[in-house]
Design an enzyme around this catalytic site. Structure first.
Site, PDB file in Angstrom:
ATOM      1  N   GLU A   1      22.227  -6.377  -9.745  1.00 29.37           N
ATOM      2  CA  GLU A   1      21.243  -7.460  -9.687  1.00 29.37           C
ATOM      3  C   GLU A   1      21.390  -8.385 -10.883  1.00 29.37           C
ATOM      4  OE1 GLU A   1      16.580  -7.269  -9.859  1.00 29.37           O
ATOM      5  OE2 GLU A   1      17.233  -7.200  -7.775  1.00 29.37           O
TER       6      GLU A   1
ATOM      7  N   HIS B   1      33.176  17.006  -3.100  1.00 28.77           N
ATOM      8  CA  HIS B   1      33.268  17.473  -1.722  1.00 28.77           C
ATOM      9  C   HIS B   1      33.058  16.346  -0.717  1.00 28.77           C
ATOM     10  CE1 HIS B   1      33.562  21.636  -2.958  1.00 28.77           C
ATOM     11  NE2 HIS B   1      32.551  21.436  -3.783  1.00 28.77           N
TER      12      HIS B   1
ATOM     13  N   LYS C   1      13.923 -13.073   1.270  1.00 29.59           N
ATOM     14  CA  LYS C   1      12.462 -13.021   1.270  1.00 29.59           C
ATOM     15  C   LYS C   1      11.867 -14.175   2.081  1.00 29.59           C
ATOM     16  CE  LYS C   1      12.070 -10.849  -3.309  1.00 29.59           C
ATOM     17  NZ  LYS C   1      11.601 -11.031  -4.706  1.00 29.59           N
TER      18      LYS C   1
END
Length: 241
Positions: free
Chosen positions: A56, A87, A208
């Site tokens: 960000e 793994h 937004k």
């Protein structure tokens, strides 16, 4: 760590060193992603914290002067506690043909009382992975170990994967604060090197705004004609009962 960042000369300055390594790996070696691999389950959420801190802050292409940076900035950051990652995605780092810089984080002393030998095995795995990523394994070394010829190509590791290993004496509030401050100052250094404003976030604003417009449409109110065909189709599918 704050005092170290202010006072340490450039050649010995840890945040600046990490920042320069990121610039080298991203803009010179072409790495578009980087992994954070703490060998402590207590630090399992550190990669998620650093995603917000780094991506960000510096995931931008417009500099402080309003010009295009012209090079890659923050790599895609991700990671997992060490032995869990071994793994799942370590296979890709070792033999996937991509340059993926790694930050290994190890504790000299365990933060929990563990059964005998457990912590030593954890540290051994951390050191082994960084060495294997760096130096790999040649076909000659595979043959010398007696591996059947048909399997030799599959057991060759190219190596040459860049990594950094950070060793904390132990994990406690003080050293955790040092670790977080180290990465915070690194992000600041990268903002200076790329000439970015690390403290704005214009990239999240458009989503937004669109979300505010889409919210009433999901309830069947308003006209979706102003949206693209893909979004209109998704709205239609979501409103189907």
């Amino acid at each position: 760590m704050d005092r170290h960042f202010v006072a340490a000369p450039a050649a010995a300055n840890l945040p600046l060193t990490l920042a320069l390594l990121t610039v080298w790996n991203t803009d010179f070696l072409g790495a578009s992603t980087a992994a954070v691999l703490p060998y402590s389950q207590s630090l399992a959420l550190l990669p998620a914290y650093l995603q917000q801190l780094e991506m960000e802050s510096n995931g931008k292409q417009t500099d402080r002067d309003g010009e295009t940076v012209g090079v890659g900035t923050c790599p895609v950051l991700w990671g997992e506690a060490g032995t869990n990652g071994q793994h799942s995605f370590y296979q890709l780092i070792h033999q996937g043909g991509q340059t993926i810089p790694c930050d290994f984080i190890a504790l000299r002393d365990s933060d929990f009382p563990l059964p005998g030998g457990h912590h030593a095995a954890l540290l051994a795995n951390c050191l082994a992975q960084s060495a294997a990523l760096a130096f790999g394994q040649t076909a000659a070394e595979v043959r010398a170990a007696g591996v059947p010829e048909v399997l030799v190509p599959y057991k060759v590791f190219p190596g040459n994967q860049p990594s950094t290993t950070l060793v904390l004496p132990a994990l406690n509030p003080y050293t955790l604060g040092q670790l977080l401050a180290l990465y915070e100052h690194k992000v600041f250094c990268l903002g200076v090197l790329w000439n970015l404003n690390s403290f704005d976030q214009w990239g999240v604003e458009l989503g937004k705004q669109l979300a505010n417009q889409l919210t009433p449409l999901l309830s069947g109110n308003g006209d979706a004609a102003g949206f693209d065909a893909s979004t209109r189709g998704l709205l239609a599918a979501l409103r189907t009962t």
